[in-house]
Design a protein around this motif. Structure first.
Motif, PDB file in Angstrom:
ATOM      1  N   LYS A 371       0.833  -1.205   0.000  1.00  0.00           N
ATOM      2  CA  LYS A 371       0.000   0.000   0.000  1.00  0.00           C
ATOM      3  C   LYS A 371       0.866   1.254   0.000  1.00  0.00           C
ATOM      4  O   LYS A 371       0.527   2.254  -0.649  1.00  0.00           O
ATOM      5  CB  LYS A 371      -0.914  -0.009   1.222  1.00  0.00           C
ATOM      6  CG  LYS A 371      -2.015  -1.058   1.176  1.00  0.00           C
ATOM      7  CD  LYS A 371      -2.891  -0.983   2.410  1.00  0.00           C
ATOM      8  CE  LYS A 371      -4.001  -2.031   2.356  1.00  0.00           C
ATOM      9  NZ  LYS A 371      -4.853  -1.998   3.580  1.00  0.00           N
ATOM     10  N   GLY A 374       1.985   1.736  -3.362  1.00  0.00           N
ATOM     11  CA  GLY A 374       0.859   2.109  -4.223  1.00  0.00           C
ATOM     12  C   GLY A 374       0.422   3.550  -4.078  1.00  0.00           C
ATOM     13  O   GLY A 374      -0.349   4.043  -4.903  1.00  0.00           O
ATOM     14  N   LEU A 375       0.865   4.233  -3.028  1.00  0.00           N
ATOM     15  CA  LEU A 375       0.502   5.647  -2.889  1.00  0.00           C
ATOM     16  C   LEU A 375       1.076   6.486  -4.018  1.00  0.00           C
ATOM     17  O   LEU A 375       0.462   7.481  -4.436  1.00  0.00           O
ATOM     18  CB  LEU A 375       0.995   6.183  -1.544  1.00  0.00           C
ATOM     19  CG  LEU A 375       0.309   5.623  -0.292  1.00  0.00           C
ATOM     20  CD1 LEU A 375       0.946   6.189   0.952  1.00  0.00           C
ATOM     21  CD2 LEU A 375      -1.184   5.911  -0.313  1.00  0.00           C
ATOM     22  N   ARG A 378      -0.262   4.573  -8.414  1.00  0.00           N
ATOM     23  CA  ARG A 378      -1.680   4.192  -8.381  1.00  0.00           C
ATOM     24  C   ARG A 378      -2.098   3.612  -9.726  1.00  0.00           C
ATOM     25  O   ARG A 378      -1.582   4.018 -10.776  1.00  0.00           O
ATOM     26  CB  ARG A 378      -2.543   5.405  -8.048  1.00  0.00           C
ATOM     27  CG  ARG A 378      -2.220   6.022  -6.689  1.00  0.00           C
ATOM     28  CD  ARG A 378      -3.218   7.091  -6.342  1.00  0.00           C
ATOM     29  NE  ARG A 378      -4.532   6.530  -6.130  1.00  0.00           N
ATOM     30  CZ  ARG A 378      -5.650   7.228  -6.032  1.00  0.00           C
ATOM     31  NH1 ARG A 378      -5.599   8.537  -6.153  1.00  0.00           N
ATOM     32  NH2 ARG A 378      -6.809   6.650  -5.833  1.00  0.00           N
TER      33      ARG A 378
END
Length: 913
Positions: A371, A374-375, A378
């Protein structure tokens, strides 16, 4: 008689036969398109084009036909153009599909597949408009998805193998605390488990998708294999040495202390000579209280460990195990064998749980790392904003803390997570820099606005145009509110300065408002004095209101306060006018007999409206109209009012003198004679009024005709036009002239409105108007209900083929006459026609065209075609004229649910007309 030959019989010229006109040349594409170019109408041409398109012609033929047909009939050429566009789109999609299929094939053919590349292929292909739901992209998409699942499964199995290696090593280490014979007994089972683990690890490494696994998983598997083999080799050497020492007393003892002591005791070895000669000191006996205390503390620590292990608390069980080991170091030598066995079992279970909790916590940490990465990367390609990124990082760090609380920390994963968070925090830092720069800019703008407000206040200190002053203050307030965001600390610093500047600028205006408020309070008191006076002075009230308006225009105030002041000002004046109105109403005469009759008729009509009976409503309406036209009642009232009065002598009219002579002649006449006299008097008054109205008014000024030869004193004839004063012959004369439309009769009433009766009061007028409106609405509602029931009965009769169920002509309304109903009865009396002359679909389309109601979507082309055909048929009745015959023809066909619904919709509109 005309001769059959044009040649004269007496002429010698040969007989000439007229040659027929040459036929129109046939278009070269007629044979290809089935005669589309020679069709007579546009509808036929479009139909033949559609039939030709069914044969799937070549693109070259389509292009040629479209080129020739687009100049003749754009409507028919539309279908060809759509087919060309469809072929062009299909080719474009084929090219896109081929391009992305090549990329997917390259990904699948590569020995190492990156999961991110495979997922990006699907996303980018969808953005490019590739048909992922059709072959071959659908199959390639499925293959990539399966390949991703295989790689993810391999990664998961690596983590499972790693935890399994840890558990096997723990099992081997626990055997060192047991007898060597017990360890030797489970050696084969352990060897099978270790070999099974090595086989599974080898299977993972030899898998075809192993090169596609992330780079961090192969080192994990190799490290676990190396650690497990080191422990296993040491265990095998120790157990083999223990077995050899048990078989041979001269063999060396194993390095495991417990096993060495056990073998030394089995050998019965004596101590060394020096030690044997010296007497061994006797072992002191342990105090039972100390033993009981040790057993209690160990049991307490063991119970806590078993409780945490049963509940699955990884970190708590680790702490409990550490506490138990600390207790064992101090009190372990005082416990018995049974309790010691329980302690070892509890520690083993806690170690297994700790390993599982560590693995599950690592799974959570891996997700948090993904995560965090993934910031920035995206799937939608849109980066998060600064505030959203800051909140996301804060949430991820809180989740990491919770994962550390639930299990043992993992410093390697924490390093990766911290690096990803620091990389993402760069966006937050840039956003904070921008926020700080904006705050500095907004601070400068607000300081400049405060300085501008101070300068404006000094400039307008003597300005008495209070509206402009208020407008300027409001503009400054709006600019302050829209000045941008600043921090709370900075706002607390700037807000007092702004308030001081605003108060200084608004001080003259507030002083003017205070003075205006005093003047308005004085006018309110003056209005109260005027309202309390016994005689209301209208001129004083008007002057006071004008002063109030001038004050309100000069000095504006806050809307709510101004409204309160205005209400307080107008309240005493309104009360005075209300008292005056009430006095006037109390002094007015009671409701006349005509108003009472109208009110009673209105109430009767409202009752009929509530009853829902058409005949009753119509009768009540007729009664109300008769009450409104109550000339007889009015005449009787006037006669009754004049009967007791003394006869009036009027010159120029013989009515009064006639009545006086009649009364003088017969003072003791009968009631019938009196009624006759009153009737004669009323007729005489009406005749006198007509005579007065017939007297022409004197001509004061005339319009002269200034044309040459015309007399100046003769009015010009009324001409045609739209200017004022013209067309007098069309509209009639004005203002009571002889023969004009508004004679100066009683109360100035018009002669054409004489049948309306006397003027009604306000209550009677409103009552009769509302009653008539309600009656019209009730009649419309009842008519709609009646039409709906009649249509329902008609459709039921069609479904049952029973002509007796058809409603009567009165139930259908004025749109259906007796002849139309007879046609419908005859249609239902006969057997249904499966193949009528006009298809049922065409009949329904004709009815929908006549009623102008919508047609189902699938029938729209047929409706357009039928409308084009109707335009080409001359001298044929329109569907709106023959809809009753169309309904009869439709009733002669078998009933269907869809046709019944469409017929009902059409008849609703047709019968409403």
């Amino acid at each position: 008689m005309f001769p059959f030959s044009l040649r004269n019989k007496m002429s010698d010229a040969p007989d000439l036969t007229p040659t027929p006109a040459p036929a129109a040349p046939v278009h070269p594409l007629d044979g290809l398109t089935g005669g589309a170019f020679s069709a007579a109408t546009s509808g036929e041409r479009a139909a033949r084009i559609r039939e030709w398109l069914v044969s799937q012609p070549e693109p070259a033929q389509l292009q040629e036909v479209f080129k020739e047909l687009s100049g003749r009939d754009k409507g028919a050429a539309r279908a060809v153009r759509e087919r060309l566009d469809e072929i062009r789109r299909a080719k474009s999609q084929e090219l896109i599909a081929a391009e992305w299929a090549e990329k997917a094939t390259a990904l699948l053919a590569a020995s190492k597949l990156n999961i991110a590349d495979a997922m990006a292929w699907q996303r980018d292909a969808a953005k490019a408009g590739a048909p992922l739901s059709r072959e071959p992209l659908a199959e390639l998409k499925t293959a990539l998805t399966e390949r991703i699942k295989v790689i993810e499964d391999l990664q998961h199995r690596v983590q499972v193998q790693r935890e399994a290696a840890v558990l096997l090593a723990q099992r081997i280490e626990v055997l060192s605390t047991k007898s060597w014979q017990d360890a030797h007994a489970v050696r084969e089972a352990l060897q099978a488990d270790v070999q099974n683990w090595q086989d599974q690890a080898q299977a993972l490494a030899s898998d075809a998708s192993w090169p596609s696994v992330e780079a961090r998983f192969p080192p994990l598997l190799d490290t676990s294999r190396a650690q497990l083999l080191v422990v296993w080799d040491a265990f095998q050497a120790a157990i083999a040495q223990a077995a050899a020492a048990a078989a041979d007393a001269q063999a060396p003892l194993p390095a495991v202390p417990l096993w060495a002591d056990e073998l030394r005791a089995a050998r019965g070895e004596a101590p060394a000579a020096a030690e044997a000669s010296a007497p061994r000191p006797a072992k002191p006996r342990t105090d039972p209280a100390i033993v009981a205390q040790s057993v209690a503390k160990v049991s307490e620590a063991l119970a806590k460990l078993e409780q945490e292990t049963a509940q699955g608390h990884g970190k708590a069980s680790s702490g409990a195990a550490a506490a138990l080991r600390a207790v064992l170091k101090q009190h372990g030598r005082h416990i018995d064998a049974a309790l010691e066995q329980r302690v070892h079992a509890g520690l083993v279970a806690a170690g297994e749980l700790e390993g599982w909790q560590r693995w599950s916590s690592d799974q959570v940490r891996e997700d948090l790392i993904a995560k965090a990465h993934g910031l920035l990367n995206r799937p939608d390609g849109q980066a998060l904003g600064g505030r959203k990124m800051q909140e996301s990082l804060r949430q991820l760090r809180e989740q990491w803390k919770q994962a550390d609380q639930g299990g043992a920390p993992n410093h390697g994963l924490w390093k990766k997570f911290d690096e990803a968070c620091n990389e993402a925090h760069k966006v937050v830092e840039a956003w904070l820099e921008k926020v700080r720069a904006d705050a500095a800019e907004h601070k400068a703008q607000r300081l400049a606005l405060i300085a501008e407000l101070q300068a404006w206040g000094e400039q307008n200190a003597t300005n008495t145009d209070w509206k402009s002053v208020l407008r300027g203050l409001q503009q400054f307030g709006a600019r302050w509110r829209e000045g941008g965001h600043v921090g709370e600390k900075l706002l607390a610093e700037l807000l007092p300065q702004w308030k001081r500047a605003m108060d200084a600028a608004a001080a003259p205006f507030e002083a003017a408002q205070a003075a205006s408020l005093g003047r308005r309070q004085a006018m309110i008191e003056e209005a109260a004095v005027l309202g309390a006076a016994p005689m209301l002075r209208i001129d004083a009230v008007k002057a006071l209101q004008q002063r109030w308006q001038a004050e309100a225009q000069a000095v504006p105030m806050e809307r709510r306060q101004e409204q309160k002041l205005w209400d307080a000002f107008r309240k005493p004046i309104d009360e005075a006018f209300n008292r005056k109105t009430a006095d006037r109403e109390r002094g007015a005469e009671q409701t006349s007999a005509h108003d009472k009759a109208v009110l009673e008729a209105s109430k009767a009509l409202e009752a009929a409206n509530a009853g829902g009976d058409v005949q009753a409503i119509r009768a009540a309406v007729a009664a109300l109209e008769a009450a409104l036209r109550g000339q007889a009642a009015h005449a009787a009232e006037q006669a009754t009012a004049h009967a007791p009065e003394a006869p009036t002598k009027a010159s120029g009219s013989g009515v009064g003198s006639a009545e006086g002579q009649a009364q003088d002649a017969s003072p003791a006449s009968s009631p019938m004679d009196a009624a006759a006299e009153r009737e004669a008097g009323v007729q005489g008054e009406q005749a006198a009024a007509q005579a007065l109205r017939a007297v022409p008014r004197p001509v004061v000024a005339v319009r002269g005709d200034d044309r040459p030869g015309m007399k100046k004193d003769v009015p010009a004839a009324p001409g045609r036009g739209a200017r004022p004063g013209e067309r007098r012959d069309a509209r009639g004369p004005r203002d009571g002239a002889p023969g004009m439309g508004r004679p100066s009769g009683r109360f100035g009433e018009r002669a054409e409105f004489a049948d309306r009766g006397p003027r009604l009061g306000d209550a009677a007028f409103r009552a009769q108007r509302e009653a008539l409106e309600h009656a019209q609405a009730a009649l419309r509602k009842l008519a709609a209900q009646a039409h709906g029931e009649a249509l329902a009965h008609l459709l039921a009769a069609w479904d049952a083929r029973d002509a007796s169920q058809i409603p009567s002509t009165q139930e259908f309304g004025r749109a259906v006459n007796a002849a139309a109903r007879n046609l419908w009865v005859q249609a239902l009396s006969q057997a249904p026609q499966p193949k009528p002359k006009v298809p049922a679909a065409d009949l329904l389309l004709r009815l929908e065209i006549a009623a102008e109601v919508p047609t189902p979507a699938e029938q729209l082309p047929a409706r357009r075609m039928l409308q084009l055909q109707l335009l080409t048929r001359r001298n044929e009745a329109a569907p709106a004229e023959t809809w009753t015959q169309d309904v009869a023809a439709l009733l002669a066909t078998p009933s269907e649910a869809g046709a019944a619904r469409r017929l009902q919709n059409a008849l609703k509109a047709l019968m409403r007309a």
